[in-house]
Write an enzyme that holds these catalytic residues in place. Structure first.
Site, PDB file in Angstrom:
ATOM      1  N   SER A  42      40.838  40.555  41.615  1.00  0.00           N
ATOM      2  CA  SER A  42      39.956  39.696  41.825  1.00  0.00           C
ATOM      3  C   SER A  42      39.564  39.405  40.270  1.00  0.00           C
ATOM      4  CB  SER A  42      39.022  39.710  42.878  1.00  0.00           C
ATOM      5  OG  SER A  42      37.642  40.212  42.958  1.00  0.00           O
ATOM      6  N   ASP A 318      29.629  35.321  40.593  1.00  0.00           N
ATOM      7  CA  ASP A 318      28.626  35.166  42.230  1.00  0.00           C
ATOM      8  C   ASP A 318      28.840  37.030  42.133  1.00  0.00           C
ATOM      9  OD1 ASP A 318      31.455  36.773  41.659  1.00  0.00           O
ATOM     10  OD2 ASP A 318      32.444  35.341  42.712  1.00  0.00           O
ATOM     11  N   HIS A 321      31.492  39.046  40.342  1.00  0.00           N
ATOM     12  CA  HIS A 321      32.358  38.238  39.042  1.00  0.00           C
ATOM     13  C   HIS A 321      31.460  38.160  37.679  1.00  0.00           C
ATOM     14  CE1 HIS A 321      34.959  38.779  42.626  1.00  0.00           C
ATOM     15  NE2 HIS A 321      36.026  38.609  41.876  1.00  0.00           N
TER      16      HIS A 321
END
Length: 385
Positions: A42, A318, A321
Site C-alpha cells: 500500500s 492514517d 501510511h
C-alpha cells in the site's frame, strides 16, 4: 557608502540566485529519460486495488487526497513517494497505476497493491503478491523497448504485511521461529528480484522495513500508549540486516546488477523520536481515524472518524501510511541524500550509473555493528537466502 553596500548586496543575491538556478537546470539536463516502475504494498499503491475488487475502498474517498482534493486510491492525503521521484526524473505526470485501463505507461507504472505481501500468506484474492506483480509486468513488457528496461528504475517497498500477519498469528514465536520466518521472506524476495533481473531490470531501489512497532495501528491494537511495540521492531531489524546482505550477494553474482537500499527504518524512527527536528508535532497518532491513536476507520463511510485540522504537522495520515509532507521528504532523501540514509548511492547516481557496469561499492551495516549478532542469530544463515 550605504548605496555602494546596497548595490553589492543586490549583486550578491543575484549571483547566488543565478548559481542555484543554473545548478537546477544542469541537474535536470543530466537525468536520462528513462522509466520508473514501482512494486510492493500500500505504500506504493497508486490506485491499483480498485481495479481488482468491487468492494468499497476507503482510499478512493475523501479525506484521502485531501491536500490535492483528489482521492484516487493512494494511501495519503496527497502524493506518494513514487510520484515525487517521477517528477524529479522529468516524468510529466504522477506514476500511474498499471491496472488502470488506458493509462499512459510510456514512462513506467506502479504495480504495487494494497495488502500485497512477499510470501502470500494472508494476501486477499483481490490483491496481488509481489510475484503476481512481477508476472503482470512481464505481461505488459511489450509496452517498452527491450533496451529501455535495463536503463529504467525499479522501486520495491514490501514486507510490512508479512511481518504484521506473522506477529498477529504467532504472538509468542521464539527466536528460532522468527529467524526461520525472516529467512523465508528474504529468500522469496530474492527470487522475485531475480525474476525482474531476468526480465531485463538492472537498477533497483529497495526499501527496508519500517519500525512497524511504532505505527499508530500497532500502538493502538497492542495498547502500548506512547511506546513502540518492540517485538515488531525486532523482526524488522532482522529483516533489514539480511536484506542488505542479500542485495550485496546479488550485485556480486549478477553481471550489471545495481541497487541502492533506502534505510526507511531509521529515517522513520528519527522522525518518531526527534519529531520537532523535522517539524512534525504528532508522530504517534494518525491525522485521520478513531481510537486511542486515531488508527481505525479513516475514510470508511460507516465510521465517524476524526480528521486533524493541519495534516502537515502529522507524520502519519492514517493508521500506517505517511502524510504527503513526509512522503515528499523521503523522496528528496532518496534522490539526493548521503550514505547515512540511502546506500551505496542515491537515486540520481543510480540512474546515471553506466548500464551493464558492475558496482564498485556495496551496502554496509549502519554503525558498523551487525543487527543479526544483536539477536544471537547465526549470520551464516543469510547465505541460504
Amino acid at each position: 557608502m550605504a548605496t555602494n553596500c546596497n548595490i553589492v548586496s543586490v549583486l550578491g543575491v543575484l549571483l547566488i540566485f543565478t548559481l542555484v538556478h543554473n545548478v537546477v537546470i544542469v541537474d535536470a539536463q543530466n537525468i536520462p529519460s528513462v522509466a520508473l516502475f514501482a512494486f510492493g504494498d500500500s505504500n506504493f499503491d497508486a490506485g491499483n486495488r480498485k481495479y481488482l475488487t468491487s468492494a468499497t475502498l476507503a482510499q478512493n474517498f475523501w479525506p484521502y487526497g485531501k491536500s490535492r482534493d483528489d482521492p484516487n486510491g493512494k494511501f495519503s492525503d496527497g502524493k506518494i513517494v513514487p510520484d515525487f521521484i517521477a517528477k524529479f526524473m522529468g516524468i510529466p505526470h504522477d506514476l500511474p497505476p498499471a491496472l488502470k485501463p488506458g493509462a499512459d505507461v510510456s514512462r513506467g507504472a506502479s504495480f504495487a497493491v494494497d495488502y500485497a505481501s512477499i510470501l502470500g500468506n494472508g494476501t486477499p484474492k483481490d490483491s496481488l503478491t509481489l510475484n503476481q506483480q512481477v508476472r503482470k509486468f512481464n505481461q505488459m513488457a511489450s509496452n517498452w523497448k527491450e533496451d529501455y528496461i535495463p536503463k529504467s528504475l525499479f522501486m520495491i517497498s514490501i514486507g510490512m504485511e508479512d511481518y504484521y500477519n506473522f506477529t498477529k498469528t504467532y504472538p509468542d514465536a521464539d527466536a528460532s521461529a522468527q529467524q526461520a520466518f525472516t529467512i523465508s521472506v528474504i529468500s522469496r524476495l530474492r527470487y522475485n528480484i531475480e525474476l525482474m533481473y531476468s526480465s531485463g531490470a538492472s537498477k533497483f531501489v529497495v526499501y527496508n522495513v519500517a519500525p512497524l512497532g511504532c505505527l499508530p495501528i500497532v500502538r493502538q491494537e497492542f495498547k502500548t500508549g506512547n511506546e513502540c511495540y518492540e517485538k515488531f521492531n525486532d523482526l524488522a531489524k532482522q529483516h533489514n540486516a539480511r536484506l542488505g546482505l542479500m542485495l550485496n550477494e546479488l550485485a556480486k553474482a549478477k553481471s550489471g546488477f545495481q541497487f541502492t537500499l533506502f534505510d526507511f527504518y531509521n529515517v522513520s524512527l528519527r522522525r518518531t523520536q526527534r519529531n520537532m527536528n523535522y517539524r512534525f508535532s504528532f508522530t504517534n497518532i494518525s491525522c485521520c481515524g478513531i481510537g486511542s491513536h486515531n488508527a481505525h476507520g479513516c475514510g470508511l463511510p460507516n465510521v465517524h472518524s476524526k480528521l486533524c485540522e493541519y495534516q502537515r504537522s502529522y507524520l502519519y495520515f492514517d493508521a500506517r501510511h505517511n502524510t504527503e509532507k513526509a512522503q515528499e521528504s523521503f523522496a528528496h532523501l532518496l534522490f539526493g541524500a548521503d550514505p547515512n540514509v540511502v546506500q551505496p548511492m542515491n537515486i540520481r547516481e543510480l540512474i546515471t550509473y553506466p548500464v551493464n557496469e558492475d558496482m564498485s561499492e556495496f551496502w554496509k551495516e549502519p554503525g558498523g555493528e551487525s543487527l543479526l549478532s544483536d539477536h544471537g542469530i547465526d549470520v551464516g544463515a543469510s547465505g541460504s537466502m
